[in-house]
Write a protein that holds these residues in place. Structure first.
Motif, PDB file in Angstrom:
ATOM      1  N   GLU A  25       0.817  -1.198   0.000  1.00 31.53           N
ATOM      2  CA  GLU A  25       0.000   0.000   0.000  1.00 31.53           C
ATOM      3  C   GLU A  25       0.854   1.252   0.000  1.00 31.53           C
ATOM      4  O   GLU A  25       0.352   2.341  -0.251  1.00 31.53           O
ATOM      5  N   ARG A  26       2.137   1.117   0.310  1.00 34.34           N
ATOM      6  CA  ARG A  26       2.998   2.287   0.334  1.00 34.34           C
ATOM      7  C   ARG A  26       3.558   2.543  -1.059  1.00 34.34           C
ATOM      8  O   ARG A  26       3.385   1.753  -1.985  1.00 34.34           O
ATOM      9  N   ALA A  27       4.280   3.654  -1.197  1.00 28.33           N
ATOM     10  CA  ALA A  27       4.651   4.126  -2.522  1.00 28.33           C
ATOM     11  C   ALA A  27       5.403   3.083  -3.328  1.00 28.33           C
ATOM     12  O   ALA A  27       5.230   2.966  -4.510  1.00 28.33           O
ATOM     13  N   LEU A  28       6.255   2.334  -2.716  1.00 29.84           N
ATOM     14  CA  LEU A  28       6.968   1.286  -3.442  1.00 29.84           C
ATOM     15  C   LEU A  28       6.924  -0.021  -2.668  1.00 29.84           C
ATOM     16  O   LEU A  28       6.951  -1.087  -3.245  1.00 29.84           O
ATOM     17  N   GLY A  29       6.783   0.048  -1.378  1.00 31.37           N
ATOM     18  CA  GLY A  29       6.940  -1.098  -0.507  1.00 31.37           C
ATOM     19  C   GLY A  29       8.245  -0.914   0.222  1.00 31.37           C
ATOM     20  O   GLY A  29       9.311  -1.192  -0.318  1.00 31.37           O
ATOM     21  N   LEU A  30       8.161  -0.374   1.440  1.00 33.85           N
ATOM     22  CA  LEU A  30       9.391  -0.027   2.146  1.00 33.85           C
ATOM     23  C   LEU A  30      10.257  -1.244   2.432  1.00 33.85           C
ATOM     24  O   LEU A  30      11.474  -1.140   2.498  1.00 33.85           O
ATOM     25  N   LEU A  31       9.631  -2.399   2.593  1.00 33.39           N
ATOM     26  CA  LEU A  31      10.430  -3.608   2.824  1.00 33.39           C
ATOM     27  C   LEU A  31      11.266  -3.978   1.602  1.00 33.39           C
ATOM     28  O   LEU A  31      12.314  -4.603   1.736  1.00 33.39           O
ATOM     29  N   LEU A  32      10.806  -3.596   0.423  1.00 27.27           N
ATOM     30  CA  LEU A  32      11.616  -3.808  -0.776  1.00 27.27           C
ATOM     31  C   LEU A  32      12.928  -3.046  -0.663  1.00 27.27           C
ATOM     32  O   LEU A  32      14.000  -3.586  -0.950  1.00 27.27           O
ATOM     33  N   LEU A  33      12.864  -1.799  -0.208  1.00 30.75           N
ATOM     34  CA  LEU A  33      14.079  -1.012  -0.048  1.00 30.75           C
ATOM     35  C   LEU A  33      15.005  -1.649   0.970  1.00 30.75           C
ATOM     36  O   LEU A  33      16.225  -1.714   0.768  1.00 30.75           O
ATOM     37  N   VAL A  34      14.434  -2.112   2.083  1.00 28.06           N
ATOM     38  CA  VAL A  34      15.229  -2.764   3.116  1.00 28.06           C
ATOM     39  C   VAL A  34      15.959  -3.973   2.548  1.00 28.06           C
ATOM     40  O   VAL A  34      17.164  -4.152   2.760  1.00 28.06           O
ATOM     41  N   ASP A  35      15.240  -4.804   1.798  1.00 22.47           N
ATOM     42  CA  ASP A  35      15.857  -6.018   1.258  1.00 22.47           C
ATOM     43  C   ASP A  35      16.910  -5.696   0.203  1.00 22.47           C
ATOM     44  O   ASP A  35      17.945  -6.367   0.126  1.00 22.47           O
ATOM     45  N   LEU A  36      16.672  -4.686  -0.616  1.00 21.50           N
ATOM     46  CA  LEU A  36      17.679  -4.312  -1.607  1.00 21.50           C
ATOM     47  C   LEU A  36      18.978  -3.904  -0.921  1.00 21.50           C
ATOM     48  O   LEU A  36      20.065  -4.334  -1.308  1.00 21.50           O
ATOM     49  N   VAL A  37      18.868  -3.068   0.103  1.00 21.30           N
ATOM     50  CA  VAL A  37      20.061  -2.590   0.801  1.00 21.30           C
ATOM     51  C   VAL A  37      20.740  -3.716   1.573  1.00 21.30           C
ATOM     52  O   VAL A  37      21.977  -3.805   1.616  1.00 21.30           O
ATOM     53  N   PRO A 111       4.699  13.126  -8.883  1.00 21.81           N
ATOM     54  CA  PRO A 111       3.797  12.361  -8.019  1.00 21.81           C
ATOM     55  C   PRO A 111       2.491  12.050  -8.729  1.00 21.81           C
ATOM     56  O   PRO A 111       1.982  12.854  -9.512  1.00 21.81           O
ATOM     57  N   ARG A 112       1.973  10.856  -8.473  1.00 23.36           N
ATOM     58  CA  ARG A 112       0.668  10.485  -9.025  1.00 23.36           C
ATOM     59  C   ARG A 112      -0.018   9.536  -8.067  1.00 23.36           C
ATOM     60  O   ARG A 112       0.641   8.812  -7.304  1.00 23.36           O
ATOM     61  N   LEU A 113      -1.345   9.541  -8.100  1.00 21.42           N
ATOM     62  CA  LEU A 113      -2.133   8.627  -7.290  1.00 21.42           C
ATOM     63  C   LEU A 113      -2.301   7.335  -8.073  1.00 21.42           C
ATOM     64  O   LEU A 113      -2.773   7.337  -9.208  1.00 21.42           O
ATOM     65  N   ALA A 114      -1.874   6.211  -7.479  1.00 19.19           N
ATOM     66  CA  ALA A 114      -1.892   4.935  -8.197  1.00 19.19           C
ATOM     67  C   ALA A 114      -2.562   3.861  -7.356  1.00 19.19           C
ATOM     68  O   ALA A 114      -2.438   3.840  -6.129  1.00 19.19           O
ATOM     69  N   GLU A 115      -3.271   2.970  -8.023  1.00 23.88           N
ATOM     70  CA  GLU A 115      -3.872   1.815  -7.353  1.00 23.88           C
ATOM     71  C   GLU A 115      -2.819   0.710  -7.322  1.00 23.88           C
ATOM     72  O   GLU A 115      -2.541   0.069  -8.337  1.00 23.88           O
ATOM     73  N   VAL A 116      -2.208   0.486  -6.155  1.00 23.12           N
ATOM     74  CA  VAL A 116      -1.111  -0.465  -6.058  1.00 23.12           C
ATOM     75  C   VAL A 116      -1.609  -1.901  -5.971  1.00 23.12           C
ATOM     76  O   VAL A 116      -0.876  -2.840  -6.270  1.00 23.12           O
ATOM     77  N   ARG A 117      -2.823  -2.078  -5.541  1.00 18.86           N
ATOM     78  CA  ARG A 117      -3.517  -3.356  -5.599  1.00 18.86           C
ATOM     79  C   ARG A 117      -5.002  -3.046  -5.506  1.00 18.86           C
ATOM     80  O   ARG A 117      -5.372  -1.936  -5.111  1.00 18.86           O
ATOM     81  N   PRO A 118      -5.890  -3.966  -5.858  1.00 16.48           N
ATOM     82  CA  PRO A 118      -7.325  -3.646  -5.886  1.00 16.48           C
ATOM     83  C   PRO A 118      -7.812  -3.020  -4.576  1.00 16.48           C
ATOM     84  O   PRO A 118      -7.690  -3.608  -3.497  1.00 16.48           O
ATOM     85  N   GLY A 119      -8.310  -1.812  -4.689  1.00 16.38           N
ATOM     86  CA  GLY A 119      -8.860  -1.119  -3.526  1.00 16.38           C
ATOM     87  C   GLY A 119      -7.845  -0.383  -2.680  1.00 16.38           C
ATOM     88  O   GLY A 119      -8.227   0.310  -1.727  1.00 16.38           O
ATOM     89  N   ALA A 120      -6.540  -0.507  -2.970  1.00 18.80           N
ATOM     90  CA  ALA A 120      -5.493   0.150  -2.177  1.00 18.80           C
ATOM     91  C   ALA A 120      -4.788   1.181  -3.052  1.00 18.80           C
ATOM     92  O   ALA A 120      -4.257   0.844  -4.115  1.00 18.80           O
ATOM     93  N   TRP A 121      -4.775   2.419  -2.585  1.00 21.71           N
ATOM     94  CA  TRP A 121      -4.212   3.518  -3.361  1.00 21.71           C
ATOM     95  C   TRP A 121      -3.072   4.161  -2.606  1.00 21.71           C
ATOM     96  O   TRP A 121      -3.057   4.188  -1.377  1.00 21.71           O
ATOM     97  N   ALA A 122      -2.106   4.683  -3.352  1.00 19.26           N
ATOM     98  CA  ALA A 122      -0.957   5.355  -2.739  1.00 19.26           C
ATOM     99  C   ALA A 122      -0.434   6.405  -3.707  1.00 19.26           C
ATOM    100  O   ALA A 122      -0.633   6.307  -4.923  1.00 19.26           O
ATOM    101  N   VAL A 123       0.212   7.423  -3.157  1.00 16.18           N
ATOM    102  CA  VAL A 123       0.887   8.410  -3.980  1.00 16.18           C
ATOM    103  C   VAL A 123       2.274   7.871  -4.314  1.00 16.18           C
ATOM    104  O   VAL A 123       3.041   7.517  -3.417  1.00 16.18           O
ATOM    105  N   ARG A 124       2.584   7.783  -5.593  1.00 18.60           N
ATOM    106  CA  ARG A 124       3.859   7.240  -6.042  1.00 18.60           C
ATOM    107  C   ARG A 124       4.593   8.278  -6.866  1.00 18.60           C
ATOM    108  O   ARG A 124       3.998   9.238  -7.366  1.00 18.60           O
TER     109      ARG A 124
END
Length: 200
Positions: A25-37, A111-124
């Protein structure tokens, strides 16, 4: 967000099930950043692109889309990871702004408002599709961290304080700031401190 009964804000594991459920639901998925680093070793251009792809797939990237994209250059991957790690080391909001704003401005993030999954929106943050994939993730990741800091009103992430550990984490606690990436590091640090007191 609820925490498990035995978790304190300073020892809660960064990859809690609750956070994984909400991460998309977040802009990219903060855990993705954690795992990349955490998973891409600095100075290792041989495995960096492959590890980059593996992390993206694990966090829900479409394999067909990745196959159609040119692979990121190893140097770009390592540079993006180094800049993301630098953001995890930031401790003050003004310092974060000094790091993030030039990144967003230089790459023309929109910035844009995006539906990251059905029913969940976030600014990306939207970037040019022709750019290097690693650079795009850096821009969107910087935007995600900035949005998370603005939501929390503080720097709600860090690098583990345990001796010998340099793993990053996202802090979702609502009380004391988190200091360790996982309970094992917190326990090891408490034992070390206790032994140091006894020895003194």
């Amino acid at each position: 967000m609820s925490m498990r009964q035995n978790d304190s804000p300073s020892t809660r594991p960064a990859s809690s099930p609750e956070m994984r459920e909400r991460g998309a639901e977040r802009a990219l998925g903060l855990l993705l950043l954690v795992d990349l680093v955490n998973e891409i070793a600095p100075g290792d251009p041989v495995t960096a692109p492959e590890r980059w792809r593996d992390v993206l797939l694990r966090h829900g990237a479409d394999a067909a889309d990745l196959a159609r994209q040119p692979p990121p250059h190893a140097t770009a991957v390592l540079a993006a990871v180094a800049r993301l790690r630098a953001l995890f080391a930031v401790r003050e909001m003004a310092e974060l702004a000094a790091h993030v704003n030039p990144v967003l401005a230089a790459e023309g993030a929109r910035p844009r408002l995006a539906e990251v999954r059905p029913g969940a929106w976030a600014v990306r943050a939207e970037t040019d599709e022709d750019g290097d994939p690693a650079l795009r993730v850096l821009v969107v990741g910087a935007f995600a961290l900035a949005a998370w800091a603005a939501e929390r009103g503080r720097i709600a992430w860090g690098i583990c304080a345990a001796a010998g550990c340099n793993r990053t984490f996202i802090d979702e606690g609502r009380r004391a700031p988190q200091r360790f990436c996982r309970p094992a590091c917190a326990t090891r640090s408490r034992v070390r401190a206790h032994r140091a007191r006894l020895g003194g």
